[in-house]
Design an enzyme around this catalytic site. Structure first.
Site, PDB file in Angstrom:
ATOM      1  N   ARG A   1       0.882  -1.258  -0.182  1.00 56.29           N
ATOM      2  CA  ARG A   1       0.053   0.030  -0.010  1.00 56.29           C
ATOM      3  C   ARG A   1       0.819   1.275  -0.118  1.00 56.29           C
ATOM      4  O   ARG A   1       1.709   1.387   0.734  1.00 56.29           O
ATOM      5  CB  ARG A   1      -0.875  -0.035   1.285  1.00 56.29           C
ATOM      6  CG  ARG A   1      -1.667   1.180   1.412  1.00 56.29           C
ATOM      7  CD  ARG A   1      -2.845   1.352   0.473  1.00 56.29           C
ATOM      8  NE  ARG A   1      -3.743   2.656   1.011  1.00 56.29           N
ATOM      9  CZ  ARG A   1      -4.705   2.919   0.194  1.00 56.29           C
ATOM     10  NH1 ARG A   1      -4.951   2.219  -0.960  1.00 56.29           N
ATOM     11  NH2 ARG A   1      -5.656   3.705   0.604  1.00 56.29           N
TER      12      ARG A   1
ATOM     13  N   GLU B   1     -14.212 -20.920  27.014  1.00 58.52           N
ATOM     14  CA  GLU B   1     -13.250 -21.515  27.984  1.00 58.52           C
ATOM     15  C   GLU B   1     -12.865 -20.885  29.176  1.00 58.52           C
ATOM     16  O   GLU B   1     -11.372 -21.057  29.727  1.00 58.52           O
ATOM     17  CB  GLU B   1     -12.177 -22.157  26.918  1.00 58.52           C
ATOM     18  CG  GLU B   1     -12.451 -23.401  26.049  1.00 58.52           C
ATOM     19  CD  GLU B   1     -12.352 -24.687  26.579  1.00 58.52           C
ATOM     20  OE1 GLU B   1     -11.637 -24.842  27.667  1.00 58.52           O
ATOM     21  OE2 GLU B   1     -12.947 -25.565  26.176  1.00 58.52           O
TER      22      GLU B   1
END
Length: 276
Positions: free
Chosen positions: A160, A256
């Protein structure tokens, strides 16, 4: 998890009663947020055998879906991320399974419950032992997402151009990428350590499993957010993958064991105190 028992494992309301005459366990209750809930061939269910003992009265049961009546899938959850993963409630209505389908065997379970009722110390609960050993694998998943976002942002920054040069030539971008790489590698080392400990049956004396999951989850959320920033407006669109990785990453701060619960587990392990 259950509708009213997420982080609070002692709040599990699913029950398991042993039918002496039939030689079977009878399970009743509702499970929530079950990955592959209702479609997996085998379900492992944490249920309370003796509610008066709280979490120490829990046991794990193997429920084969194709061979068992009384287990059904509830509503499939529409999620923010990990949308390809099937997540649903599971209902257990007088679900009967053979005596031998309790993990560890009924004889060991009876002995453990008897020790607890007598006020003797018991080993860690099955659910908590499983969580500590499985958390490094969850951390590894989070790291995979973080790594994908970092590598994509790095290549994007090399290509970019703005203001006549590659955007990676700006310190603001280059330093961010350096920090992303640093955090990913630090988290990876924690995951490797905890994985080695679990594989070699080394006790998690300082909650090393929770450390690896906590750090990896936080890193995944931060790295994917930074990747979006590096891509700018492109990062916010669905034409580029980083916005999806950001949505996928957030759950690793939650399931979790939430980030807050991980810190609680670690603080209890290192202090030897029952931090609340």
């Amino acid at each position: 998890s259950e509708p009213n028992a997420g982080s609070d494992i002692s709040g599990v309301r699913t029950t398991a009663k042993f039918d002496e005459a039939a030689g079977e366990w009878v399970l009743n209750g509702q499970k929530a947020w079950a990955t592959n809930g209702g479609i997996a061939d085998v379900h492992v269910v944490i249920a309370s055998v003796d509610r008066e003992l709280g979490s120490r009265g829990h046991a794990a049961f193997v429920v084969p879906m194709s061979e068992t009546k009384g287990i059904t899938q509830g509503t499939k959850v529409s999620k923010h991320g990990l949308r390809a993963s099937h997540t649903a409630d599971v209902f257990l209505d007088d679900c009967r399974i053979p005596q031998g389908h309790v993990l560890g065997g009924k004889e060991k379970l009876d002995k453990r419950l008897a020790r607890v009722r007598e006020g003797k110390p018991s080993k860690s609960q099955a659910a908590m032992q499983t969580f500590e050993a499985s958390r490094p694998t969850v951390g590894a998943q989070a790291l995979g997402i973080a790594r994908a976002a970092y590598e994509y942002a790095l290549e994007y920054a090399k290509e970019r151009e703005q203001f006549g040069r590659k955007i990676i030539e700006n310190q603001a971008i280059a330093f961010t990428l350096a920090r992303m790489k640093l955090e990913i590698d630090a988290a990876r080392l924690l995951v490797w350590r905890a994985s080695w400990m679990g594989r070699n049956n080394v006790p998690f004396e300082n909650a090393e499993g929770s450390m690896s999951k906590l750090k990896s989850g936080e890193v995944a959320v931060w790295v994917t957010e930074r990747a979006i920033q590096i891509l700018g407006g492109n990062g916010y669109t669905r034409e580029f993958p980083v916005e999806r990785w950001h949505r996928d990453a957030k759950i690793y701060d939650i399931f979790e064991g939430t980030a807050e619960i991980q810190q609680l587990v670690i603080s209890r392990a290192i202090s030897g105190m029952h931090i609340k």
